[in-house]
Motif scaffolding. Structure first.
Motif, mmCIF file in Angstrom:
data_model
loop_
_atom_site.group_PDB
_atom_site.id
_atom_site.type_symbol
_atom_site.label_atom_id
_atom_site.label_comp_id
_atom_site.label_asym_id
_atom_site.label_seq_id
_atom_site.Cartn_x
_atom_site.Cartn_y
_atom_site.Cartn_z
ATOM 1 N N ASP A 132 0.824 -1.216 0.000
ATOM 2 C CA ASP A 132 0.000 0.000 0.000
ATOM 3 C C ASP A 132 0.859 1.268 0.000
ATOM 4 O O ASP A 132 0.469 2.292 -0.571
ATOM 5 C CB ASP A 132 -0.927 0.011 1.218
ATOM 6 N N MET A 133 2.024 1.192 0.642
ATOM 7 C CA MET A 133 2.907 2.343 0.711
ATOM 8 C C MET A 133 3.374 2.787 -0.683
ATOM 9 O O MET A 133 3.540 3.980 -0.959
ATOM 10 C CB MET A 133 4.136 2.007 1.570
ATOM 11 N N TYR A 134 3.532 1.814 -1.585
ATOM 12 C CA TYR A 134 4.056 2.131 -2.921
ATOM 13 C C TYR A 134 2.999 2.035 -4.022
ATOM 14 O O TYR A 134 3.296 2.301 -5.185
ATOM 15 C CB TYR A 134 5.241 1.211 -3.236
ATOM 16 N N ASP A 135 1.772 1.706 -3.644
ATOM 17 C CA ASP A 135 0.658 1.669 -4.588
ATOM 18 C C ASP A 135 0.119 3.086 -4.728
ATOM 19 O O ASP A 135 -0.889 3.460 -4.108
ATOM 20 C CB ASP A 135 -0.418 0.708 -4.066
ATOM 21 N N LEU A 136 0.772 3.885 -5.543
ATOM 22 C CA LEU A 136 0.516 5.323 -5.598
ATOM 23 C C LEU A 136 -0.867 5.673 -6.125
ATOM 24 O O LEU A 136 -1.445 6.687 -5.721
ATOM 25 C CB LEU A 136 1.587 6.011 -6.450
ATOM 26 N N ASN A 137 -1.403 4.868 -7.031
ATOM 27 C CA ASN A 137 -2.732 5.194 -7.572
ATOM 28 C C ASN A 137 -3.859 4.461 -6.841
ATOM 29 O O ASN A 137 -5.026 4.588 -7.209
ATOM 30 C CB ASN A 137 -2.806 4.913 -9.071
ATOM 31 N N GLY A 138 -3.498 3.703 -5.816
ATOM 32 C CA GLY A 138 -4.499 3.080 -4.973
ATOM 33 C C GLY A 138 -5.357 2.028 -5.631
ATOM 34 O O GLY A 138 -6.497 1.794 -5.207
ATOM 35 N N ASP A 139 -4.834 1.340 -6.669
ATOM 36 C CA ASP A 139 -5.641 0.325 -7.347
ATOM 37 C C ASP A 139 -5.446 -1.077 -6.772
ATOM 38 O O ASP A 139 -5.940 -2.070 -7.311
ATOM 39 C CB ASP A 139 -5.367 0.316 -8.855
ATOM 40 N N GLY A 140 -4.710 -1.165 -5.650
ATOM 41 C CA GLY A 140 -4.563 -2.435 -4.967
ATOM 42 C C GLY A 140 -3.522 -3.358 -5.549
ATOM 43 O O GLY A 140 -3.494 -4.553 -5.221
ATOM 44 N N ARG A 141 -2.633 -2.831 -6.385
ATOM 45 C CA ARG A 141 -1.590 -3.635 -7.006
ATOM 46 C C ARG A 141 -0.438 -2.722 -7.413
ATOM 47 O O ARG A 141 -0.577 -1.496 -7.409
ATOM 48 C CB ARG A 141 -2.149 -4.380 -8.221
ATOM 49 N N LEU A 142 0.677 -3.328 -7.780
ATOM 50 C CA LEU A 142 1.858 -2.560 -8.161
ATOM 51 C C LEU A 142 2.135 -2.696 -9.646
ATOM 52 O O LEU A 142 2.284 -3.812 -10.157
ATOM 53 C CB LEU A 142 3.079 -3.035 -7.372
ATOM 54 N N SER A 143 2.191 -1.565 -10.334
ATOM 55 C CA SER A 143 2.669 -1.565 -11.721
ATOM 56 C C SER A 143 4.185 -1.681 -11.692
ATOM 57 O O SER A 143 4.804 -1.565 -10.623
ATOM 58 C CB SER A 143 2.257 -0.268 -12.416
ATOM 59 N N ILE A 144 4.808 -1.870 -12.834
ATOM 60 C CA ILE A 144 6.267 -1.999 -12.835
ATOM 61 C C ILE A 144 6.924 -0.691 -12.403
ATOM 62 O O ILE A 144 7.979 -0.701 -11.765
ATOM 63 C CB ILE A 144 6.793 -2.460 -14.213
ATOM 64 N N GLU A 145 6.280 0.449 -12.715
ATOM 65 C CA GLU A 145 6.832 1.742 -12.286
ATOM 66 C C GLU A 145 6.787 1.864 -10.770
ATOM 67 O O GLU A 145 7.741 2.334 -10.142
ATOM 68 C CB GLU A 145 6.052 2.889 -12.940
ATOM 69 N N GLU A 146 5.688 1.449 -10.151
ATOM 70 C CA GLU A 146 5.566 1.486 -8.691
ATOM 71 C C GLU A 146 6.474 0.438 -8.041
ATOM 72 O O GLU A 146 6.989 0.635 -6.942
ATOM 73 C CB GLU A 146 4.115 1.230 -8.285
ATOM 74 N N PHE A 147 6.668 -0.659 -8.756
ATOM 75 C CA PHE A 147 7.464 -1.765 -8.236
ATOM 76 C C PHE A 147 8.927 -1.377 -8.026
ATOM 77 O O PHE A 147 9.584 -1.902 -7.129
ATOM 78 C CB PHE A 147 7.377 -2.951 -9.203
ATOM 79 N N VAL A 148 9.440 -0.462 -8.831
ATOM 80 C CA VAL A 148 10.854 -0.070 -8.743
ATOM 81 C C VAL A 148 11.192 0.410 -7.329
ATOM 82 O O VAL A 148 12.148 -0.065 -6.707
ATOM 83 C CB VAL A 148 11.188 1.028 -9.777
ATOM 84 N N ASP A 149 10.412 1.353 -6.799
ATOM 85 C CA ASP A 149 10.673 1.868 -5.449
ATOM 86 C C ASP A 149 10.316 0.836 -4.376
ATOM 87 O O ASP A 149 10.986 0.742 -3.343
ATOM 88 C CB ASP A 149 9.875 3.158 -5.209
ATOM 89 N N PHE A 150 9.253 0.076 -4.622
ATOM 90 C CA PHE A 150 8.873 -0.997 -3.697
ATOM 91 C C PHE A 150 10.027 -1.982 -3.529
ATOM 92 O O PHE A 150 10.411 -2.333 -2.402
ATOM 93 C CB PHE A 150 7.634 -1.711 -4.242
ATOM 94 N N TYR A 151 10.600 -2.419 -4.645
ATOM 95 C CA TYR A 151 11.656 -3.433 -4.564
ATOM 96 C C TYR A 151 12.935 -2.861 -3.952
ATOM 97 O O TYR A 151 13.664 -3.579 -3.257
ATOM 98 C CB TYR A 151 11.954 -4.023 -5.937
ATOM 99 N N ALA A 152 13.196 -1.586 -4.187
ATOM 100 C CA ALA A 152 14.364 -0.955 -3.555
ATOM 101 C C ALA A 152 14.233 -1.033 -2.034
ATOM 102 O O ALA A 152 15.218 -1.283 -1.322
ATOM 103 C CB ALA A 152 14.488 0.501 -4.007
ATOM 104 N N ARG A 153 13.011 -0.838 -1.537
ATOM 105 C CA ARG A 153 12.773 -0.936 -0.088
ATOM 106 C C ARG A 153 12.930 -2.373 0.391
ATOM 107 O O ARG A 153 13.477 -2.629 1.463
ATOM 108 C CB ARG A 153 11.375 -0.416 0.241
ATOM 109 N N VAL A 154 12.446 -3.331 -0.395
ATOM 110 C CA VAL A 154 12.608 -4.743 -0.056
ATOM 111 C C VAL A 154 14.087 -5.101 0.054
ATOM 112 O O VAL A 154 14.510 -5.794 0.986
ATOM 113 C CB VAL A 154 11.916 -5.644 -1.105
#
Length: 224
Positions: A132-154
């Motif tokens: 949810d922290m990286y789901d910027l458009n709030g659609d309940g999933r991660l696009s590849i663009e959102e995934f970049v920052d998500f995975y950096a945090r992981v």
């Protein structure tokens, strides 16, 4: 004259992934891949290179003129001929594919949890918080663009866990024994005398020590 060492600087994780794909597309198992096979390998590894770029890679590194690239030649060729930016993008695309199990172009909470539970010991609540922290458009999933920052945090979280494990693994043998577990117990808020019970509780394979994988499930790293 000493043999020339590798020119590439790929990580062990990348080399392992590349070797798996290299072997999968080395159809006749002769240890080399053709230009056509090179193009296929590059594609499944997340690279978006043009035909002439693959031809340049192949031509520059077929050093023994065998008509194909060995795995070592493949690694050096990819490192020399492909930009670092393309390597980073390809790496993210490949990791995204690992998460995106159903191949719909998005990473769901469920897909993320399967990996975060294994790699970080996350429960569903922590996974949902991080997604949810990286789901910027709030659609309940991660696009590849959102995934970049998500995975950096992981990756930051994984590094925290690796550093903690090394801190507790005093003799650097890759395991935490009952003596070393005393410090773990104290950090987790238990008395030292509970160390043996802590090991017993989380020693899944019953070998008397805590492996890194078992430590991940024991530590409960926060999602923040």
């Amino acid at each position: 004259m000493a043999a020339e060492g590798p020119k590439h600087q790929f990580t062990d994780e990348q080399i392992g992934r590349y070797h798996k794909k290299f072997n999968a597309f080395d159809l006749n198992k002769d240890g080399i891949v053709t230009l056509h096979e090179l193009h296929t390998i590059g594609k499944v590894l997340g690279y978006k290179l043009k035909k002439d770029e693959y031809e340049a890679i192949f031509g520059r590194r077929d050093l023994d003129e065998s008509g194909g690239l060995t795995f070592d030649e493949f690694l050096d060729a990819m490192w020399e001929q492909v930009s670092q930016e393309d390597h980073k993008k390809a790496n993210i695309r490949q990791i995204f594919t690992d998460y995106d199990k159903d191949g719909n172009g998005y990473v769901s909470h469920k897909e993320a949890h399967e990996i975060l539970e294994r790699d970080l010991g996350f429960d569903k609540e922590k996974t949902d918080y991080l997604v949810d922290m990286y789901d910027l458009n709030g659609d309940g999933r991660l696009s590849i663009e959102e995934f970049v920052d998500f995975y950096a945090r992981v990756e930051e979280k994984k590094e925290e866990l690796r550093d903690l494990f090394k801190e507790f693994d005093k003799d650097s043998n890759g395991f935490i024994d009952s003596e070393e577990a005393k410090q773990v117990a104290v950090r987790l808020g238990f008395p030292e005398c509970e160390a043996a019970n802590l090991v017993k509780l989380h020693d899944v394979n019953k070998d008397g020590v805590i492996s890194y994988e078992e430590f991940v499930q024991m530590w409960h790293i926060p999602a923040e």
